[in-house]
Design a protein around this motif. Structure first.
Motif, PDB file in Angstrom:
ATOM      1  N   LEU A 225      10.957   0.969   0.001  1.00  0.00           N
ATOM      2  CA  LEU A 225      11.961   1.596  -0.856  1.00  0.00           C
ATOM      3  C   LEU A 225      11.374   2.916  -1.299  1.00  0.00           C
ATOM      4  O   LEU A 225      10.324   2.949  -1.951  1.00  0.00           O
ATOM      5  N   THR A 226      12.025   4.016  -0.948  1.00  0.00           N
ATOM      6  CA  THR A 226      11.435   5.314  -1.264  1.00  0.00           C
ATOM      7  C   THR A 226      12.510   6.363  -1.500  1.00  0.00           C
ATOM      8  O   THR A 226      13.587   6.310  -0.907  1.00  0.00           O
ATOM      9  N   ALA A 227      12.181   7.294  -2.360  1.00  0.00           N
ATOM     10  CA  ALA A 227      13.017   8.473  -2.558  1.00  0.00           C
ATOM     11  C   ALA A 227      12.302   9.711  -2.040  1.00  0.00           C
ATOM     12  O   ALA A 227      12.725  10.833  -2.298  1.00  0.00           O
ATOM     13  N   ASP A 228      11.223   9.488  -1.294  1.00  0.00           N
ATOM     14  CA  ASP A 228      10.432  10.574  -0.725  1.00  0.00           C
ATOM     15  C   ASP A 228      11.050  10.994   0.605  1.00  0.00           C
ATOM     16  O   ASP A 228      10.956  10.276   1.609  1.00  0.00           O
ATOM     17  N   ALA A 229      11.684  12.158   0.627  1.00  0.00           N
ATOM     18  CA  ALA A 229      12.371  12.623   1.832  1.00  0.00           C
ATOM     19  C   ALA A 229      11.403  12.916   2.969  1.00  0.00           C
ATOM     20  O   ALA A 229      11.799  12.952   4.144  1.00  0.00           O
TER      21      ALA A 229
ATOM     22  N   ARG B 190       0.867  -1.181   0.000  1.00  0.00           N
ATOM     23  CA  ARG B 190       0.000   0.000   0.000  1.00  0.00           C
ATOM     24  C   ARG B 190       0.900   1.226   0.000  1.00  0.00           C
ATOM     25  O   ARG B 190       1.778   1.347   0.850  1.00  0.00           O
ATOM     26  N   GLY B 191       0.674   2.134  -0.955  1.00  0.00           N
ATOM     27  CA  GLY B 191       1.608   3.246  -1.093  1.00  0.00           C
ATOM     28  C   GLY B 191       2.986   2.699  -1.389  1.00  0.00           C
ATOM     29  O   GLY B 191       3.173   1.901  -2.302  1.00  0.00           O
ATOM     30  N   ALA B 192       3.983   3.114  -0.609  1.00  0.00           N
ATOM     31  CA  ALA B 192       5.336   2.583  -0.762  1.00  0.00           C
ATOM     32  C   ALA B 192       5.642   1.497   0.260  1.00  0.00           C
ATOM     33  O   ALA B 192       6.752   0.956   0.285  1.00  0.00           O
ATOM     34  N   VAL B 193       4.670   1.164   1.107  1.00  0.00           N
ATOM     35  CA  VAL B 193       4.888   0.246   2.228  1.00  0.00           C
ATOM     36  C   VAL B 193       4.590  -1.189   1.811  1.00  0.00           C
ATOM     37  O   VAL B 193       3.653  -1.452   1.063  1.00  0.00           O
ATOM     38  N   GLU B 194       5.410  -2.114   2.313  1.00  0.00           N
ATOM     39  CA  GLU B 194       5.233  -3.537   2.041  1.00  0.00           C
ATOM     40  C   GLU B 194       5.211  -4.319   3.356  1.00  0.00           C
ATOM     41  O   GLU B 194       5.984  -4.038   4.267  1.00  0.00           O
ATOM     42  N   VAL B 195       4.344  -5.303   3.415  1.00  0.00           N
ATOM     43  CA  VAL B 195       4.370  -6.303   4.485  1.00  0.00           C
ATOM     44  C   VAL B 195       4.723  -7.620   3.835  1.00  0.00           C
ATOM     45  O   VAL B 195       4.010  -8.090   2.941  1.00  0.00           O
ATOM     46  N   ARG B 196       5.850  -8.197   4.250  1.00  0.00           N
ATOM     47  CA  ARG B 196       6.305  -9.466   3.680  1.00  0.00           C
ATOM     48  C   ARG B 196       6.210 -10.556   4.741  1.00  0.00           C
ATOM     49  O   ARG B 196       6.836 -10.464   5.790  1.00  0.00           O
ATOM     50  N   ALA B 197       5.404 -11.580   4.452  1.00  0.00           N
ATOM     51  CA  ALA B 197       5.178 -12.669   5.415  1.00  0.00           C
ATOM     52  C   ALA B 197       5.615 -13.994   4.801  1.00  0.00           C
ATOM     53  O   ALA B 197       5.357 -14.261   3.618  1.00  0.00           O
ATOM     54  N   PHE B 198       6.245 -14.843   5.637  1.00  0.00           N
ATOM     55  CA  PHE B 198       6.770 -16.133   5.199  1.00  0.00           C
ATOM     56  C   PHE B 198       6.408 -17.203   6.218  1.00  0.00           C
ATOM     57  O   PHE B 198       6.671 -17.031   7.415  1.00  0.00           O
ATOM     58  N   LEU B 199       5.833 -18.277   5.767  1.00  0.00           N
ATOM     59  CA  LEU B 199       5.563 -19.432   6.621  1.00  0.00           C
ATOM     60  C   LEU B 199       6.496 -20.547   6.185  1.00  0.00           C
ATOM     61  O   LEU B 199       6.384 -21.067   5.071  1.00  0.00           O
ATOM     62  N   VAL B 200       7.451 -20.914   7.058  1.00  0.00           N
ATOM     63  CA  VAL B 200       8.455 -21.923   6.740  1.00  0.00           C
ATOM     64  C   VAL B 200       7.992 -23.266   7.296  1.00  0.00           C
ATOM     65  O   VAL B 200       7.714 -23.390   8.497  1.00  0.00           O
ATOM     66  N   SER B 201       7.891 -24.256   6.417  1.00  0.00           N
ATOM     67  CA  SER B 201       7.426 -25.589   6.789  1.00  0.00           C
ATOM     68  C   SER B 201       8.500 -26.622   6.472  1.00  0.00           C
ATOM     69  O   SER B 201       9.243 -26.483   5.496  1.00  0.00           O
ATOM     70  N   GLY B 202       8.573 -27.669   7.298  1.00  0.00           N
ATOM     71  CA  GLY B 202       9.453 -28.795   6.989  1.00  0.00           C
ATOM     72  C   GLY B 202      10.915 -28.590   7.296  1.00  0.00           C
ATOM     73  O   GLY B 202      11.748 -29.413   6.912  1.00  0.00           O
ATOM     74  N   ALA B 203      11.266 -27.509   7.982  1.00  0.00           N
ATOM     75  CA  ALA B 203      12.669 -27.272   8.350  1.00  0.00           C
ATOM     76  C   ALA B 203      12.954 -27.885   9.714  1.00  0.00           C
ATOM     77  O   ALA B 203      12.058 -27.986  10.565  1.00  0.00           O
TER      78      ALA B 203
END
Length: 563
Positions: A515-519, A454-467
């Motif tokens: 990641l942004t170039a907006d000061a 949303r906008g320049a913002v990211e939510v990155r989610a990872f579910l690790v299985s079998g490790a």
């Protein structure tokens, strides 16, 4: 390179007009001429790199790719020089065309150039030269493997031979075989893969769409033009979003040293009348890309295109990249086939998508999410569906942008057990503001991942299985670049170093990225809140109060928008 003064009335965004494209083409042609052999059949451009095809093939590549530039420029004087080279080349100088070889690809450029310059070049050749040329191309046109992954050049020799009446039945069969082969790579909604598998890159535009659409247009085959032109028009809906406000194309995929060949589908849509883009936007995007590279050192002090991106850069090269490889950028001058009074040249430039508004756009075919922000003109690509057959940083990273490039420190990766490999990527879908996939990680672990934007913002989610329990996990974000701020914050399962370990069962890791170039951007931590509410489940609360609920498991992802 000497260019005309900028015209900020007709072209308020770039200052470039048709005169700038013509001057650039003339300068590039003049710069390569001293490197032609005496018979003009080969162009041995300088450099200490040789492709895996060898020096003779590289010299042919120099001839073929710069011939394309002269063909688009419709430069009769330059084409006379290339006519001399053609006569010598088909008289024994050029290598024979072997199936799946680099000369096969260059033959497609030669056939294409001959087809669009027929009155200026082909019709002025001696009959003996025409016969030898047809025989050389004929060797190529009748091979069953001619529709290469290398550039998708289906039947182009056959198309040219058919147009000049050479063995029409065999030529038609070559065309049909080529079209049948490329059909196997079409995945829908205007997108092809770059050969077998799920490799999505710029070959969509400068090869997969280019050759079939131009064949249909030149042959005046309305049925084929409706089919392939319709696909091109649909592709351009997505493609126009891959350029930043500074003109930069997305830094993703192979053969990036072709640079402004990325403009091919833009010009192709205008040339054939199959584009959703207004004329002023078409020229703005294309001229923006040309200006972007010319302003950043793509041409050296000798006037030659270098092997690289801005200037020389070995990171963007492949084994087949030789001294003349960058001259596939010649394809970017396709727009010069449009007459000077065409509306693409006469319309006032209009802003591109990255300049008009903030947008998060899902693209189902490659399973990508595009994220652009008007305040800084950046475009980011979240990759949840493209990969090479091996681990390749230009295909398999989680994200790419118009201002960053894959780094040696494995930016935009989930590193499991010290291994950054992300293989067997399986798309799990895209939707409004999200994209998800599953992949194999180190030790046989499986990872289900989702990005919300949303906008320049990211939510990155990872579910690790079998490790194995206690397996170290680390999340990386954007590579830092001058003038751009790359941010990454832990949210769930990660410490301040963005590291964590797997538990007894499935383990969830979540990070915030930007990641942004907006000061003037507010602190990343104030833009969104993430709460884990169960195994593989989380609630994301955006600034303003709206919520998105996410559930990840080993079989898929479920996204629910709240109030």
């Amino acid at each position: 390179m000497q260019l005309p003064p900028e015209d900020r009335t007709l072209s308020p965004h770039t200052g470039y007009t048709r005169a700038h494209w013509e001057a650039a083409a003339d300068a590039l042609l003049a710069a390569v001429e001293p490197y032609a052999t005496e018979d003009r059949a080969l162009y041995h451009l300088p450099g200490d790199r040789e492709s895996w095809s060898g020096r003779l093939s590289d010299g042919l590549e120099g001839y073929a790719r710069t011939l394309l530039l002269a063909a688009f420029r419709q430069d009769a004087t330059a084409l006379e020089r290339y006519a001399d080279g053609l006569a010598a080349g088909v008289s024994g100088v050029w290598p024979r065309i072997a199936d799946r070889s680099q000369p096969l690809v260059e033959a497609a450029s030669i056939a294409f150039a001959l087809r669009i310059t027929k009155p200026l070049l082909w019709d002025r050749l001696d009959d003996a030269v025409r016969q030898r040329t047809a025989a050389w191309l004929d060797e190529r046109a009748h091979r069953r493997g001619l529709a290469l992954q290398l550039g998708a050049v289906p039947g182009h020799g056959g198309r040219f031979l058919s147009s000049v009446g050479h063995d029409p039945d065999a030529s038609r069969k070559a065309i049909d075989r080529g079209l049948e082969r490329i059909e196997q790579w079409y995945v829908g909604e205007g997108w092809y893969t770059d050969g077998d598998g799920r490799k999505f890159d710029y070959y969509n535009g400068w090869a997969m769409h280019l050759y079939p659409v131009l064949h249909a247009w030149l042959a005046q085959d309305d049925r084929l033009l409706d089919l392939y032109g319709g696909r091109l028009s649909r592709h351009l809906d997505d493609y126009a979003r891959l350029f930043g406000a500074d003109g930069a194309p997305m830094h993703q995929g192979r053969s990036l040293t072709y640079r402004f060949a990325t403009t091919v589908p833009l010009w192709l849509g205008a040339l054939t009348g199959h584009t959703p883009l207004p004329p002023g936007e078409t020229r703005r995007l294309a001229s923006g890309a040309l200006k972007y590279f010319l302003d950043r050192g793509a041409v050296d002090s000798r006037g030659l295109l270098t092997l690289g991106w801005h200037g020389p850069d070995s990171a963007v090269l492949q084994g087949y990249s030789g001294p003349a490889s960058p001259y596939w950028a010649s394809k970017g001058f396709l727009g010069l086939l449009l007459p000077a009074d065409h509306e693409v040249w006469t319309a006032v430039e209009e802003p591109g998508p990255a300049e008009r508004s903030d947008a998060v756009t899902s693209i189902a075919a490659p399973n990508w999410l595009l994220q652009s922000t008007r305040s800084d003109g950046l475009v980011r690509l979240h990759n949840h569906g493209s990969e090479d057959v091996r681990y390749d940083p230009y295909y398999t990273r989680l994200a790419y942008s118009t201002v960053t490039e894959p780094s040696e420190s494995y930016d935009n990766s989930l590193i499991v057990g010290g291994d950054p490999n992300r293989t067997e990527i399986e798309p799990l879908g895209v939707g409004e503001g999200w994209a998800a996939s599953r992949h194999r990680a180190a030790g046989g672990a499986r990872v289900s991942s989702v990005v919300l934007a949303r906008g320049a913002v990211e939510v990155r989610a990872f579910l690790v299985s079998g490790a194995e329990p206690g397996t170290p996990v680390r999340v990386t974000g954007w590579a830092a670049r001058d003038g751009v701020r790359a941010e990454l914050l832990p949210a769930v399962g990660l410490d301040d170093e963005l590291s964590g370990v797997t538990g007894e069962g499935d383990t969830l890791f979540v990070a915030l990225a930007r990641l942004t170039a907006d000061a003037d951007a507010v602190p990343l931590g104030e833009t969104v809140t993430v709460r884990a509410v169960g195994e593989g489940e989380l609630t994301v609360v955006w600034s303003g109060g709206s919520e998105t609920r996410v559930r990840l498991d080993g079989s898929g992802v479920e996204i629910t928008a709240g109030g």
